[in-house]
Design a protein around this motif. Sequence first.
Motif, PDB file in Angstrom:
ATOM      1  N   ASP A   6      58.914   2.767  14.245  1.00 24.46           N
ATOM      2  CA  ASP A   6      58.980   3.941  15.108  1.00 24.46           C
ATOM      3  C   ASP A   6      58.236   3.700  16.414  1.00 24.46           C
ATOM      4  OD1 ASP A   6      60.385   5.766  13.449  1.00 24.46           O
ATOM      5  OD2 ASP A   6      58.553   6.200  12.311  1.00 24.46           O
ATOM      6  N   ALA A   7      58.718   4.303  17.478  1.00 27.24           N
ATOM      7  CA  ALA A   7      57.921   4.408  18.700  1.00 27.24           C
ATOM      8  C   ALA A   7      56.646   5.179  18.384  1.00 27.24           C
ATOM      9  CB  ALA A   7      58.716   5.131  19.782  1.00 27.24           C
ATOM     10  N   THR A   8      55.590   4.922  19.133  1.00 23.92           N
ATOM     11  CA  THR A   8      54.317   5.608  18.898  1.00 23.92           C
ATOM     12  C   THR A   8      54.497   7.119  18.906  1.00 23.92           C
ATOM     13  OG1 THR A   8      53.018   3.794  19.814  1.00 23.92           O
ATOM     14  CG2 THR A   8      51.994   5.972  19.814  1.00 23.92           C
ATOM     15  N   SER A   9      55.282   7.629  19.845  1.00 20.72           N
ATOM     16  CA  SER A   9      55.470   9.084  19.946  1.00 20.72           C
ATOM     17  C   SER A   9      56.156   9.647  18.712  1.00 20.72           C
ATOM     18  CB  SER A   9      56.270   9.424  21.207  1.00 20.72           C
ATOM     19  OG  SER A   9      57.454   8.642  21.277  1.00 20.72           O
ATOM     20  N   VAL A  10      57.136   8.935  18.176  1.00 21.05           N
ATOM     21  CA  VAL A  10      57.822   9.379  16.956  1.00 21.05           C
ATOM     22  C   VAL A  10      56.863   9.329  15.775  1.00 21.05           C
ATOM     23  CG1 VAL A  10      59.648   8.788  15.314  1.00 21.05           C
ATOM     24  CG2 VAL A  10      60.124   8.756  17.769  1.00 21.05           C
ATOM     25  N   ALA A  11      56.114   8.231  15.678  1.00 23.03           N
ATOM     26  CA  ALA A  11      55.153   8.087  14.575  1.00 23.03           C
ATOM     27  C   ALA A  11      54.132   9.224  14.589  1.00 23.03           C
ATOM     28  CB  ALA A  11      54.453   6.736  14.673  1.00 23.03           C
ATOM     29  N   ARG A  12      53.695   9.622  15.772  1.00 19.43           N
ATOM     30  CA  ARG A  12      52.694  10.692  15.865  1.00 19.43           C
ATOM     31  C   ARG A  12      53.281  12.049  15.496  1.00 19.43           C
ATOM     32  NH1 ARG A  12      49.094   8.561  21.107  1.00 19.43           N
ATOM     33  NH2 ARG A  12      48.098   6.898  19.899  1.00 19.43           N
ATOM     34  N   MET A  13      54.539  12.285  15.831  1.00 21.83           N
ATOM     35  CA  MET A  13      55.178  13.531  15.396  1.00 21.83           C
ATOM     36  C   MET A  13      55.277  13.560  13.868  1.00 21.83           C
ATOM     37  SD  MET A  13      55.945  15.546  17.995  1.00 21.83           S
ATOM     38  CE  MET A  13      57.345  16.573  17.542  1.00 21.83           C
ATOM     39  N   LYS A  14      55.626  12.439  13.279  1.00 21.24           N
ATOM     40  CA  LYS A  14      55.710  12.367  11.819  1.00 21.24           C
ATOM     41  C   LYS A  14      54.336  12.538  11.172  1.00 21.24           C
ATOM     42  CE  LYS A  14      59.848   9.438  11.457  1.00 21.24           C
ATOM     43  NZ  LYS A  14      60.374   8.123  10.988  1.00 21.24           N
ATOM     44  N   GLN A  15      53.306  11.958  11.791  1.00 20.07           N
ATOM     45  CA  GLN A  15      51.948  12.105  11.270  1.00 20.07           C
ATOM     46  C   GLN A  15      51.509  13.566  11.274  1.00 20.07           C
ATOM     47  OE1 GLN A  15      49.756   9.427  13.788  1.00 20.07           O
ATOM     48  NE2 GLN A  15      50.727   7.608  12.890  1.00 20.07           N
ATOM     49  N   ALA A  16      52.049  14.341  12.215  1.00 23.31           N
ATOM     50  CA  ALA A  16      51.751  15.777  12.280  1.00 23.31           C
ATOM     51  C   ALA A  16      52.576  16.574  11.278  1.00 23.31           C
ATOM     52  CB  ALA A  16      52.005  16.301  13.694  1.00 23.31           C
ATOM     53  N   GLY A  17      53.441  15.890  10.522  1.00 24.84           N
ATOM     54  CA  GLY A  17      54.238  16.538   9.493  1.00 24.84           C
ATOM     55  C   GLY A  17      55.663  16.847   9.874  1.00 24.84           C
ATOM     56  N   ALA A  18      56.049  16.599  11.136  1.00 25.78           N
ATOM     57  CA  ALA A  18      57.409  16.893  11.581  1.00 25.78           C
ATOM     58  C   ALA A  18      58.399  15.913  10.950  1.00 25.78           C
ATOM     59  CB  ALA A  18      57.495  16.841  13.101  1.00 25.78           C
ATOM     60  N   ILE A  19      59.634  16.338  10.803  1.00 29.30           N
ATOM     61  CA  ILE A  19      60.681  15.533  10.155  1.00 29.30           C
ATOM     62  C   ILE A  19      61.767  15.222  11.175  1.00 29.30           C
ATOM     63  CG2 ILE A  19      62.411  15.469   8.331  1.00 29.30           C
ATOM     64  CD1 ILE A  19      60.719  17.592   6.855  1.00 29.30           C
ATOM     65  N   LEU A  20      62.072  13.931  11.327  1.00 21.81           N
ATOM     66  CA  LEU A  20      63.122  13.537  12.270  1.00 21.81           C
ATOM     67  C   LEU A  20      64.473  14.019  11.769  1.00 21.81           C
ATOM     68  CD1 LEU A  20      63.819  11.981  14.887  1.00 21.81           C
ATOM     69  CD2 LEU A  20      64.216   9.965  13.446  1.00 21.81           C
ATOM     70  N   LEU A  21      65.131  14.813  12.585  1.00 19.87           N
ATOM     71  CA  LEU A  21      66.423  15.414  12.260  1.00 19.87           C
ATOM     72  C   LEU A  21      67.584  14.613  12.848  1.00 19.87           C
ATOM     73  CD1 LEU A  21      68.460  17.730  11.539  1.00 19.87           C
ATOM     74  CD2 LEU A  21      67.645  18.920  13.590  1.00 19.87           C
ATOM     75  N   ALA A  22      67.464  14.221  14.121  1.00 20.15           N
ATOM     76  CA  ALA A  22      68.602  13.598  14.791  1.00 20.15           C
ATOM     77  C   ALA A  22      68.150  12.892  16.065  1.00 20.15           C
ATOM     78  CB  ALA A  22      69.664  14.657  15.134  1.00 20.15           C
ATOM     79  N   LYS A  23      69.040  12.035  16.582  1.00 25.38           N
ATOM     80  CA  LYS A  23      68.864  11.395  17.888  1.00 25.38           C
ATOM     81  C   LYS A  23      69.832  12.054  18.866  1.00 25.38           C
ATOM     82  CE  LYS A  23      66.440   8.410  18.320  1.00 25.38           C
ATOM     83  NZ  LYS A  23      66.622   6.967  18.160  1.00 25.38           N
ATOM     84  N   THR A  24      69.431  12.103  20.143  1.00 27.96           N
ATOM     85  CA  THR A  24      70.201  12.865  21.129  1.00 27.96           C
ATOM     86  C   THR A  24      70.717  11.994  22.271  1.00 27.96           C
ATOM     87  OG1 THR A  24      68.105  13.503  22.179  1.00 27.96           O
ATOM     88  CG2 THR A  24      69.082  15.053  20.616  1.00 27.96           C
ATOM     89  N   ASN A  25      71.737  12.500  22.923  1.00 29.31           N
ATOM     90  CA  ASN A  25      72.500  11.742  23.907  1.00 29.31           C
ATOM     91  C   ASN A  25      71.764  11.553  25.225  1.00 29.31           C
ATOM     92  OD1 ASN A  25      74.855  10.285  24.459  1.00 29.31           O
ATOM     93  ND2 ASN A  25      75.858  12.021  25.428  1.00 29.31           N
ATOM     94  N   LEU A  26      72.241  10.592  26.011  1.00 25.89           N
ATOM     95  CA  LEU A  26      71.589  10.181  27.251  1.00 25.89           C
ATOM     96  C   LEU A  26      72.578   9.385  28.081  1.00 25.89           C
ATOM     97  CD1 LEU A  26      69.312   7.105  26.371  1.00 25.89           C
ATOM     98  CD2 LEU A  26      71.166   7.917  24.955  1.00 25.89           C
ATOM     99  N   PRO A  27      72.300   9.166  29.361  1.00 29.77           N
ATOM    100  CA  PRO A  27      73.112   8.228  30.121  1.00 29.77           C
ATOM    101  C   PRO A  27      72.780   6.797  29.700  1.00 29.77           C
ATOM    102  CG  PRO A  27      71.322   9.050  31.465  1.00 29.77           C
ATOM    103  CD  PRO A  27      71.278   9.822  30.183  1.00 29.77           C
ATOM    104  N   GLU A  28      73.678   5.886  29.943  1.00 35.08           N
ATOM    105  CA  GLU A  28      73.432   4.482  29.598  1.00 35.08           C
ATOM    106  C   GLU A  28      72.087   4.022  30.164  1.00 35.08           C
ATOM    107  OE1 GLU A  28      76.154   0.526  29.451  1.00 35.08           O
ATOM    108  OE2 GLU A  28      76.040   1.501  31.407  1.00 35.08           O
TER     109      GLU A  28
END
Length: 469
Positions: free
Chosen positions: A105-127
């Motif tokens: 995980d990216a550090t930011s994702v890991a920290r959200m998970k450490q706070a108890g949040a659950i990854l639901l989905a990935k979202t769209n972006l330009p190339e």
Amino acid sequence: MSHELFFSDATRLAELIRTREVSPVEVMQAHLDRIEAVDPQVNAIVTVVDDALEAAKAAERAVLKGEPLGVLHGVPFTAKDSIDTAGVLTQRGSPIFKGRQPDTDATSVARMKQAGAILLAKTNLPEFSYWIESDNLLSGRSNNPWDLERTPGGSSGGESAAIAAGMSPIGLGTDLAISVRGPAAQTGITSMKATHGRVPMTGIWPRVPRRFWHVGPMARSVRDIALAFSQLAGPDGRDAFATSTVGFDAGIGRQPYCPLRVGWMTGPGFGPVDPEVVATVRAAAEALKDIGMEVEHVGIPALERDFALDVFNKLHVMEMKSAFAEATAGRREDELYTMAKTMRSLPDTSMKDFIEAEQAAERLRDGYAEYFAQYDALITHVLPIPAHRHGVEQFIIDGQTVDATYLQGATVPLNVTGLPGVSMRFGTSKEGLPINVQIVGAWQAESTILHIASLLESISKVRTLRPAL
């Protein structure tokens, strides 16, 4: 109850879960159902995490056992598809990275998970996260839930659209020049680009030019942004820019009256601005004045001397061009989308222009330092116009014709200088579209701008409006 869950903010959901009024499974299922119902129209979601519901069941067991819970325990979150997620596709909006699945995980994702949040989905972006619309050859174009014929912005446009439409309560985006704050403005949600280095960029691509890149929270309330930032901030030992250890206090609970000095401006130095947007910024300033703050119309001479967008373009092109060239080496033209092709064709900045731009960036930092020696915050617009229709390359704004890059006029100065800024809705256009304002603070003054944002949020008459999907 389902509607209440998918339009509740993350802080409320965490409270409901902690007090056992709802289960993490109910919350997750409500958001999965919402994605199924509205994402075919919006196209904000590129990957739904296969085990999100199983993770919610595990979170429910922890609640029932009375285990210690993180501040976001059981709350779903989403992340832009340029942010690495272990075991979950991270394809960066490009066929070049189709099927890419990171190990960590990216550090930011890991920290959200450490706070108890659950990854639901990935979202769209330009190339490659590089444009002001979220469209690419791999997952297509995202639409604005307020008007499907309009863009939710870029580069975190899928994230902003998902949150605005109730598919996610909170998420992570990235910001090189506009990409967290602009999409928030186009969809009427809230976001923050913190002081550069406050949140590590580890696990996010591209990382160059890293002195301009940021990762930040996006949500539907100021308190959610403050809560997420409190979990995200701090060095990780891998991103050398992330060295700040200065404390953080969101200031949400302060007394309504606070003798802060606040300036407001919409130019000069930002390019042309639509009168409706100017009126919204002025209204936000007047609202702060009405509750006892010292508020006045201001100017920052440094922005008039050095147009930050020109400075930014001269400084970042060569580094981004090199990153794109490496990623696209040996690829056919039909495998690349618009901006990758454009970037590869741009001429290099001359050494003379590069040095002059570096000096201009220093003058801009000095100019803001002089301003913040006298004021606690600055209120500006985020975008010069509300959300625009897809594919527009030129705009007539207040009688002036400008190209699409000018939409970054008020946001890019904060990337060049590293200053923090909150984007939040405070108005509505005559066409019913959101208009956000930007609250800018001195370096590491996130507490101040979040406090001001929370006051404006409590005053705002548009905070409960939702797109009709």
